[in-house]
Design a protein around this motif. Structure first.
Motif, mmCIF file in Angstrom:
data_model
loop_
_atom_site.group_PDB
_atom_site.id
_atom_site.type_symbol
_atom_site.label_atom_id
_atom_site.label_comp_id
_atom_site.label_asym_id
_atom_site.label_seq_id
_atom_site.Cartn_x
_atom_site.Cartn_y
_atom_site.Cartn_z
ATOM 1 N N THR A 70 28.875 21.517 10.004
ATOM 2 C CA THR A 70 27.881 20.951 9.521
ATOM 3 C C THR A 70 27.351 20.657 8.118
ATOM 4 N N SER A 72 28.232 19.906 4.162
ATOM 5 C CA SER A 72 28.747 18.909 3.202
ATOM 6 C C SER A 72 29.288 19.210 1.809
ATOM 7 N N ARG A 74 31.520 19.216 -1.428
ATOM 8 C CA ARG A 74 32.108 18.203 -1.781
ATOM 9 C C ARG A 74 33.003 18.391 -3.159
#
Length: 135
Positions: A70, A72, A74
């Motif tokens: 869940t 994120s 990057r």
């Protein structure tokens, strides 16, 4: 006494180099963040996902564990020390940049690698932060 103590963070230029592993009256030994025995809390992204950075040896990126499906992460995001209550390091020291994120559908976690921000080889000077973890 030099004022340097075990557990103090060591930085060079823009980022974290390591943590003081032992200290004497005139010398100190620093365990680099890439050392396989190094692990510490980090934060990345917004609102600030928390994970554990672990060294993998000289020349290898750090790995982040505890990155759930869940979260994120990057590529290109800066990773900082987390400084959560009871942490071994204060909050906000730049650690590195997320180099890669790997995820397979159905898995509960992501594999994340971080390139250290500081140059860790051939250092002539470093700064020891006068900080101790809370007891």
């Amino acid at each position: 006494s030099s004022g340097v103590g075990v557990g103090m963070p060591v930085v060079a230029g823009p980022g974290l180099v390591g943590i003081v592993a032992s200290a004497g009256s005139r010398t100190a030994v620093v365990r680099k963040i890439t050392d396989p025995s190094s692990s510490f809390g980090v934060r990345f992204g917004v609102p600030g996902s928390i994970a554990l950075a672990q060294g993998r040896g000289p020349g290898y990126p750090l790995s982040l564990s505890g990155v759930t499906a869940t979260m994120s992460p990057r590529t290109g995001q800066i990773v900082y020390t987390s400084g959560v209550e009871g942490a071994a390091l204060p909050a906000g020291i730049p650690v590195g940049t997320i180099a890669s994120v790997h995820y397979k559908n159905g898995y509960l976690t992501k594999t994340v690698f971080v390139t250290p921000e500081a140059t860790l080889q051939g250092l002539d000077y470093v700064t020891v932060m006068q900080w101790f973890p809370a007891p």
